[in-house]
Motif scaffolding. Structure first.
Motif: not given
Length: 232
Positions: A13, A37, A39-40, A60-63, A66
Motif C-alpha cells: 500500500d 490491498n 482483496e484486490e 490495510p484490512n487484510m494483512d 492472511e
C-alpha cells in the motif's frame, strides 16, 4: 535478463515501494502487476497465473500473512515477503504460513532481484543442466533439473520450499534428517532457531503427497530427532 513471460504480483500500500519494485522488475524483464490491498490481490490471483507474489505484511484490512494463507489455497507460486517488521518471530510466522522468503525494509535493488531470481530458479528449474539429475525412491521420482516430483499416481504440486524439503529427505532416504539440517537445506538460513517452521511445511508436504495418491507416511516423524523418508 529474465524470461519476459514471468508474471509477478506486487502487493503493497506504499506507492513509493510499489513503484520502486515494479520498475526494478520491468528492468529485469519481468511482467509485474500491482495491488494496494489483499482483496484486490486475491481477485487478480484468481484471474491470472502468476509466477511469483511479493507481499507487504502491513496491508490495510487484510494483512500480508492472511493474504499468504489465502493465496496458498489457490497457488503454489513462490511468495516473497517485504516488510519493515524485522523480528525473527515475524520471519518465522511468514515461513510457517507458506512464505518462501522474507526481506526486510529498507532493502537494496540488487538483493531484491537476487532473491527473486533464486525463488524463480527453484520454482521453475530454469537452471537445469539437461542432465538426468533424478532420484527415485518408494514410487516417487524427483528431478532437480526440472524441479518436478512425479510417479505412477501423478505429479506433486509443490512450492519451492516443499520441493527442497522433499529433495533433502529423498537424498538421504532411510536416514533421519534433523530439523536443523532441513532448515539449512530448504532455506539456507542459519539464523532461524524456530524449527517449528519445518514441522509446518512437512505437514503440508505430507498432505500433498497424500492428495497425489501416495502414502503420506512416506515422510516419517522420528520423535526427538527429525524426519525420515521411508524406503519401501
Amino acid at each position: 535478463m529474465a524470461d519476459s513471460l514471468k508474471r509477478v504480483l506486487v502487493v503493497d500500500d506504499e506507492a513509493s515501494i510499489t513503484e520502486f519494485v515494479t520498475y526494478a522488475l520491468r528492468k529485469e524483464g519481468y511482467a509485474p502487476d500491482e495491488s494496494a490491498n489483499g482483496e484486490e490481490a486475491l481477485a487478480l490471483a484468481r484471474r491470472n497465473n502468476y509466477d511469483l507474489f511479493i507481499l507487504d505484511v502491513m496491508l490495510p484490512n487484510m494483512d500480508g500473512f492472511e493474504l499468504c494463507r489465502r493465496l496458498r489455497s489457490i497457488s503454489s507460486a513462490p511468495i516473497l515477503f517485504l516488510s519493515a517488521r524485522d523480528t525473527e518471530l515475524d520471519k518465522v510466522v511468514g515461513l510457517e504460513i507458506g512464505g518462501d522468503d522474507y526481506l526486510t525494509k529498507p532493502f537494496g535493488v540488487r538483493e531484491l532481484i537476487a532473491r527473486i531470481h533464486a525463488l524463480l530458479r527453484r520454482g521453475n528449474g530454469v537452471e537445469g543442466s539437461g542432465t538426468n539429475n533424478a532420484i527415485s525412491v518408494s514410487g516417487i521420482t524427483l528431478d532437480e533439473d526440472s524441479h518436478t516430483a512425479t510417479g505412477e499416481s501423478g505429479s506433486l504440486d509443490l512450492t519451492p520450499r516443499e520441493f527442497e524439503l522433499l529433495a533433502s529427505l529423498m537424498k538421504q532416504a532411510g536416514k533421519v534428517v534433523s530439523r536443523e539440517d532441513l532448515l539449512r537445506d530448504a532455506w539456507g538460513w542459519e539464523f532461524l532457531t524456530e524449527t517449528k517452521t519445518v514441522d509446518t511445511h512437512i505437514k503440508r508436504l505430507r498432505d500433498k503427497i497424500g492428495k497425489a495418491g501416495y502414502d503420506p507416511t512416506l515422510v516419517e516423524t522420528v520423535r526427538g530427532y527429525g524426519y525420515r523418508f521411508r524406503v519401501i
